[in-house]
Design a protein around this motif. Structure first.
Motif, PDB file in Angstrom:
ATOM      1  N   VAL A   1     -39.300 -21.625 -10.342  1.00  0.00           N
ATOM      2  CA  VAL A   1     -40.048 -21.818  -9.104  1.00  0.00           C
ATOM      3  C   VAL A   1     -40.127 -20.499  -8.332  1.00  0.00           C
ATOM      4  O   VAL A   1     -41.181 -20.135  -7.786  1.00  0.00           O
ATOM      5  CB  VAL A   1     -39.399 -22.916  -8.247  1.00  0.00           C
ATOM      6  N   GLY A   2     -39.008 -19.767  -8.287  1.00  0.00           N
ATOM      7  CA  GLY A   2     -39.006 -18.481  -7.606  1.00  0.00           C
ATOM      8  C   GLY A   2     -39.922 -17.465  -8.269  1.00  0.00           C
ATOM      9  O   GLY A   2     -40.630 -16.720  -7.588  1.00  0.00           O
ATOM     10  N   LEU A   3     -39.911 -17.429  -9.600  1.00  0.00           N
ATOM     11  CA  LEU A   3     -40.809 -16.522 -10.317  1.00  0.00           C
ATOM     12  C   LEU A   3     -42.268 -16.810  -9.970  1.00  0.00           C
ATOM     13  O   LEU A   3     -43.040 -15.897  -9.681  1.00  0.00           O
ATOM     14  CB  LEU A   3     -40.606 -16.667 -11.827  1.00  0.00           C
ATOM     15  N   GLU A   4     -42.624 -18.077 -10.017  1.00  0.00           N
ATOM     16  CA  GLU A   4     -44.009 -18.451  -9.750  1.00  0.00           C
ATOM     17  C   GLU A   4     -44.412 -18.079  -8.326  1.00  0.00           C
ATOM     18  O   GLU A   4     -45.531 -17.603  -8.087  1.00  0.00           O
ATOM     19  CB  GLU A   4     -44.197 -19.946  -9.988  1.00  0.00           C
ATOM     20  N   ALA A   5     -43.486 -18.276  -7.378  1.00  0.00           N
ATOM     21  CA  ALA A   5     -43.781 -17.912  -5.988  1.00  0.00           C
ATOM     22  C   ALA A   5     -43.994 -16.409  -5.834  1.00  0.00           C
ATOM     23  O   ALA A   5     -44.740 -15.969  -4.946  1.00  0.00           O
ATOM     24  CB  ALA A   5     -42.642 -18.386  -5.075  1.00  0.00           C
ATOM     25  N   CYS A   6     -43.361 -15.632  -6.698  1.00  0.00           N
ATOM     26  CA  CYS A   6     -43.509 -14.177  -6.669  1.00  0.00           C
ATOM     27  C   CYS A   6     -44.752 -13.700  -7.419  1.00  0.00           C
ATOM     28  O   CYS A   6     -45.000 -12.490  -7.514  1.00  0.00           O
ATOM     29  CB  CYS A   6     -42.284 -13.503  -7.285  1.00  0.00           C
TER      30      CYS A   6
END
Length: 314
Positions: free
Chosen positions: A179-184
């Motif tokens: 989820v964090g990767l996608e947000a970045c």
């Protein structure tokens, strides 16, 4: 996951062989060109035991020729790791010595660099390379569950219950990282960035798979886990602070903040319960436990030096 681009003659052969399933010519004379070629080849062979590759027959997981090649690469890796450990002169009397080893260990810190100095591009590069492990977080240690006595087994499952989200698939640590990767704005797909991942990161991941997949190395795997947990909480806080400084998405910050409190608890569980229980059952494994703990610190140092040296040169 797609097969990664090769890095030498050995990985070139694997990329050719795996889709066809014809492993008949993987003889003893087939050797890697260099560390990049060796670490990627071993990582590919280990991945057959995790998620596999698109277009590769799942039965190849237990193909005798591939297992023979994996054994040769594993032997080289284990010999290298044990040589480094012997040179370090690590000694101890109990699992508690893991705290001393981690406290006394000297080395530069990627977390401190992220906290104060890293650019946004550097942090994103680090997140991409860390995805090789964090998208399968705690899975190398899951192989240990059937190999332990009841006390160590119960404590390990307790620790992993947290890692795997406490029963909530949305709280799996690997899912939080995705989820964090996608947000970045990064690709959250498993193995998406292996092509750009340096040999040092692949070696770090291969060491965890080596320890986890071999019953004889269960002590090293638990020692590695204990050192990992004992050196995670404060660095995660620093990384989260660095991300806040750079205004990176809160979803990625959340992943690291989640580990600040969790790993402070996990380090006590890993050292004082899991490793201590293992050594009560099998005291002869003390040296392997310390070997695993040292390897965790040493491989992280090598990853750190790779990135800091390159960033400083740039």
């Amino acid at each position: 996951m797609l097969l990664p681009p090769p890095r030498g003659s050995l990985t070139e052969r694997l990329v050719t062989v795996l889709p066809t399933g014809d492993t008949s010519d993987l003889g003893d004379l087939l050797v890697p060109d260099d560390a990049d070629d060796a670490q990627l080849a071993l990582w590919m062979l280990y991945e057959l035991h995790y998620r596999g590759f698109q277009g590769v027959d799942e039965r190849l997981e237990w193909d005798p020729a591939l297992l023979g090649l994996r054994r040769r690469l594993e032997d080289d890796l284990e010999q290298e790791l044990r040589t480094r450990y012997a040179k370090a002169g690590i000694t101890g009397d109990s699992a508690e010595d893991i705290f001393r080893i981690t406290d006394e260990h000297e080395g530069r810190s990627l977390a401190a660099h992220v906290q104060r100095h890293a650019t946004r591009e550097q942090v994103l590069e680090l997140l991409r390379s860390r995805s090789i492990y964090h998208l399968k977080e705690s899975e190398p240690q899951a192989w240990l569950v059937p190999r332990l006595g009841h006390v160590a087994k119960a404590a390990l499952v307790e620790l992993q219950y947290d890692e795997f989200g406490g029963g909530d698939p949305n709280k799996l640590h690997s899912h939080l990282y995705a989820v964090g990767l996608e947000a970045c704005g990064l690709d959250p797909s498993y193995g998406a960035y292996v092509a750009e991942t340096p040999a040092e990161v692949l070696e770090q991941n291969n060491a965890m798979s080596l320890f986890g997949l071999h019953r004889r190395l269960r002590g090293a795997s638990l020692g590695h886990l204990a050192a990992f947990e004992a050196t995670s909480s404060l660095p995660c806080r620093k990384i989260a602070q660095g991300m806040e400084r750079l205004e990176l998405p809160v979803q990625m910050q959340h992943y690291y903040r989640e580990h600040v409190e969790a790993d402070a608890v996990h380090e006590q569980l890993a050292v004082r319960v899991i490793c201590a229980a293992l050594l009560r059952e099998s005291p002869e494994l003390l040296d392997d436990v310390l070997f695993g703990a040292y390897t965790c610190l040493d491989t992280e140092d090598r990853v750190t030096e790779h990135y800091l040296a390159r960033w400083e040169a740039a």
